[in-house]
Design a protein around this motif. Structure first.
Motif, PDB file in Angstrom:
ATOM      1  N   MET A   1      10.093  74.615   7.801  1.00  0.00           N
ATOM      2  CA  MET A   1      10.081  73.662   6.710  1.00  0.00           C
ATOM      3  C   MET A   1      11.515  73.412   6.234  1.00  0.00           C
ATOM      4  O   MET A   1      12.334  74.325   6.172  1.00  0.00           O
ATOM      5  N   ASP A   2      11.827  72.158   5.912  1.00  0.00           N
ATOM      6  CA  ASP A   2      13.143  71.825   5.389  1.00  0.00           C
ATOM      7  C   ASP A   2      13.363  72.507   4.039  1.00  0.00           C
ATOM      8  O   ASP A   2      12.431  72.658   3.246  1.00  0.00           O
ATOM      9  N   CYS A   3      14.607  72.913   3.771  1.00  0.00           N
ATOM     10  CA  CYS A   3      14.952  73.569   2.511  1.00  0.00           C
ATOM     11  C   CYS A   3      16.074  72.810   1.813  1.00  0.00           C
ATOM     12  O   CYS A   3      17.018  72.334   2.460  1.00  0.00           O
ATOM     13  N   LEU A   4      15.976  72.720   0.494  1.00  0.00           N
ATOM     14  CA  LEU A   4      16.986  72.065  -0.331  1.00  0.00           C
ATOM     15  C   LEU A   4      17.514  73.084  -1.335  1.00  0.00           C
ATOM     16  O   LEU A   4      16.771  73.558  -2.195  1.00  0.00           O
ATOM     17  N   PHE A   5      18.806  73.426  -1.220  1.00  0.00           N
ATOM     18  CA  PHE A   5      19.433  74.397  -2.108  1.00  0.00           C
ATOM     19  C   PHE A   5      20.225  73.645  -3.177  1.00  0.00           C
ATOM     20  O   PHE A   5      21.209  72.951  -2.869  1.00  0.00           O
ATOM     21  N   LEU A   6      19.822  73.781  -4.440  1.00  0.00           N
ATOM     22  CA  LEU A   6      20.577  73.164  -5.516  1.00  0.00           C
ATOM     23  C   LEU A   6      21.828  73.995  -5.803  1.00  0.00           C
ATOM     24  O   LEU A   6      21.794  75.229  -5.730  1.00  0.00           O
ATOM     25  N   PRO A   7      22.935  73.354  -6.156  1.00  0.00           N
ATOM     26  CA  PRO A   7      24.181  74.087  -6.416  1.00  0.00           C
ATOM     27  C   PRO A   7      24.126  74.839  -7.744  1.00  0.00           C
ATOM     28  O   PRO A   7      23.313  74.511  -8.626  1.00  0.00           O
ATOM     29  N   ALA A   8      24.980  75.835  -7.878  1.00  0.00           N
ATOM     30  CA  ALA A   8      25.019  76.635  -9.098  1.00  0.00           C
ATOM     31  C   ALA A   8      25.377  75.804 -10.320  1.00  0.00           C
ATOM     32  O   ALA A   8      24.959  76.095 -11.434  1.00  0.00           O
TER      33      ALA A   8
ATOM     34  N   PRO B   1      17.770  71.594   7.374  1.00  0.00           N
ATOM     35  CA  PRO B   1      16.571  71.133   8.088  1.00  0.00           C
ATOM     36  C   PRO B   1      15.887  72.291   8.797  1.00  0.00           C
ATOM     37  O   PRO B   1      16.477  73.353   9.012  1.00  0.00           O
ATOM     38  N   ARG B   2      14.636  72.071   9.170  1.00  0.00           N
ATOM     39  CA  ARG B   2      13.885  73.127   9.853  1.00  0.00           C
ATOM     40  C   ARG B   2      14.581  73.548  11.133  1.00  0.00           C
ATOM     41  O   ARG B   2      14.579  74.729  11.490  1.00  0.00           O
ATOM     42  N   GLU B   3      15.193  72.611  11.814  1.00  0.00           N
ATOM     43  CA  GLU B   3      15.950  72.901  13.024  1.00  0.00           C
ATOM     44  C   GLU B   3      17.318  72.247  12.910  1.00  0.00           C
ATOM     45  O   GLU B   3      17.451  71.162  12.345  1.00  0.00           O
TER      46      GLU B   3
END
Length: 267
Positions: A1-8, A24-26
């Motif tokens: 599954m795609d992941c979205l990391f928000l910044p600090a 992305p997943r890959e």
């Protein structure tokens, strides 16, 4: 599954120009504006919040029954928080070795605004985690991502801090300390260290054990479940229609027999 990391340094609201780490997943990840992340998202997305946005603690709860835990949680954490507990979204997770239950708190309005902004951008968020809570659950865990470091593991602490401050924090963390990260020479002391090409990919691998903040009011419904809350009503309507159909058939049969009797009497 795609992941979205928000910044600090995420602000109170997000828009298409907000920079976030898209994994992305890959393939490899990169820091991109949210508008570009939306263009690449072809499936549901896991949202990863910065540890700086949350509070972490463990509490003793008077019950182990799932239906009572959420009610008891607010009373258990009220004395530990300087803010109004009604303004916080509380997520409870696994029990620690001493019986206390792990808890993550975030301002309810902040999370609601972020989810609303991401939804407006077209991102389908189906799970919500905190980056420091994605670290392995064994011993004390460290992850160095450039100048920013994350602390997690089996203890209750979840923390984000400047990588250079680790020597001052080391004495407060129970050994052994397992560290990974992007730094070629991390600050000591450490029991072991593994250099990673993509620390975010390592974090994403810990989603199955991490707490999911999509609970309670923020429970995320999967695609096709939007009508789930109307299911009881649909069942009732279906039963009413079925009864009505049966009544109509019975009435038609009765009228037909009655018409035959009248016809016979007429003959």
């Amino acid at each position: 599954m795609d992941c979205l990391f928000l910044p600090a340094e995420s602000g109170a609201r997000l828009d298409a120009t907000t920079e976030a780490y898209w994994l992305p997943r890959e393939g490899s990840g990169a820091w991109l504006p949210l508008g570009d992340c939306t263009a690449q998202a072809a499936a549901p997305v896991t949202l990863v919040l910065p540890a700086e946005a949350c509070s972490y603690f463990a509490v003793n709860l008077p019950t182990r029954k799932a239906r009572w835990i959420s009610q008891a949680l607010a009373y258990a954490v009220e004395e530990l928080l300087a803010e109004n507990v009604d303004e916080l979204h509380l997520t409870h997770g696994e029990a620690l070795a001493d019986g206390r239950r792990r808890v993550i708190a975030i301002r309810r309005q902040t999370l609601a605004d972020w989810l609303a902004d991401l939804d407006a951008l077209g991102l389908n968020i189906v799970a919500i985690h905190v980056d420091a809570d994605l670290l392995p659950r064994e011993d004390t865990q460290l992850l160095f991502i450039g100048e920013r470091a994350l602390l997690g593991g089996s203890p209750e602490a979840r923390l984000a801090f400047a990588s250079a401050q680790w020597p001052q924090l080391a004495a407060q963390c129970p050994p052994p300390v397992h560290a990974r990260g992007s730094l070629a020479e991390p600050p000591a002391p450490l029991d072991d260290y593994q250099q990673l090409d993509d620390p975010y990919r390592f974090l994403a691998a810990g989603r199955s054990a991490a707490l999911d903040l999509a609970q309670g009011d923020f429970a995320v419904r999967a695609a096709g479940e939007g009508l789930g809350r109307w299911k009881p009503l649909f069942v009732v309507i279906g039963l009413v229609l079925l009864v009505q159909l049966g009544f109509n058939l019975a009435q038609a049969w009765y009228l037909e027999r009655q018409a035959e009797q009248y016809a016979e009497a007429s003959r």
